[in-house]
Enzyme design. Sequence first.
Site, PDB file in Angstrom:
ATOM      1  CB  CYS A  39      -0.891  -0.017   1.239  1.00  0.00           C
ATOM      2  SG  CYS A  39      -2.113   1.316   1.273  1.00  0.00           S
ATOM      3  CG  ASP A  41      -0.737   3.789   5.417  1.00  0.00           C
ATOM      4  OD1 ASP A  41       0.170   4.262   6.123  1.00  0.00           O
ATOM      5  OD2 ASP A  41      -1.935   3.729   5.785  1.00  0.00           O
ATOM      6  NE  ARG A  43      -0.773   4.347   8.839  1.00  0.00           N
ATOM      7  CZ  ARG A  43      -2.019   4.008   9.171  1.00  0.00           C
ATOM      8  NH1 ARG A  43      -2.398   4.098  10.439  1.00  0.00           N
ATOM      9  NH2 ARG A  43      -2.871   3.597   8.258  1.00  0.00           N
ATOM     10  CG  HIS A  98      -1.565  -1.467   5.758  1.00  0.00           C
ATOM     11  ND1 HIS A  98      -2.041  -0.458   6.569  1.00  0.00           N
ATOM     12  CD2 HIS A  98      -1.713  -1.027   4.485  1.00  0.00           C
ATOM     13  CE1 HIS A  98      -2.457   0.547   5.806  1.00  0.00           C
ATOM     14  NE2 HIS A  98      -2.267   0.223   4.545  1.00  0.00           N
ATOM     15  CB  CYS A 101      -5.821  -0.544   4.621  1.00  0.00           C
ATOM     16  SG  CYS A 101      -5.699  -0.048   2.890  1.00  0.00           S
TER      17      CYS A 101
END
Length: 197
Positions: A39, A41, A43, A98, A101
């Site tokens: 992803c 993302d 993080r 994850h 999400c």
Amino acid sequence: MRDLAEGVTRFQRDVHPVKADLFARLATHHTPHTLFIGCSDARVVPELITASEPGELFVVRTAGNLVPAHAPDPDAVAASIEFAVAVLGVSDIVVCGHSGCGAMTALAEAHDLREVPAVARWLRHADASRARTAARGDVAALVRQNVLAQLANLATHPSVARARAEGALTLHGWVYDIATGGVETVGTGDRVTTGAA
């Protein structure tokens, strides 16, 4: 932006000199062993999660770790997959979802996406994931189902299908838990990943 510039300075001063031999080799050799599809993302950092060195992972990051099924039209994700498999010869592909999400949360909770039409169109690549998830609002279940659906989409790409038929490529599904650092294996694959998930 200042933080990024300071980070570059620290990298050039502290990191690059320690790994000078590695970077010298990487300047002329590009032989990653794994295509990691994760992803976007911030993080979720593939190299950090897997403790990988530069050059070991070929990374594709998309919102929701989505992989469109093979289609004849030009597609950046498809081009990256094809290059990793047919040119670089990766032996493994990981599709990693994850916890928490945002893309899967928006779908699970039926958020209004009219203000972000490009996001709404992109998330249609998760329609099969939604159909496979029994309970509306169950983000964790949708994340897992989405990894499975994206593995199925990945298998439709000709380069992937060829390499798998030749026994040269294995697909893996993972779900990374941000809070614990655990990694759960979902779907098929010949390796088991353990963690505190």
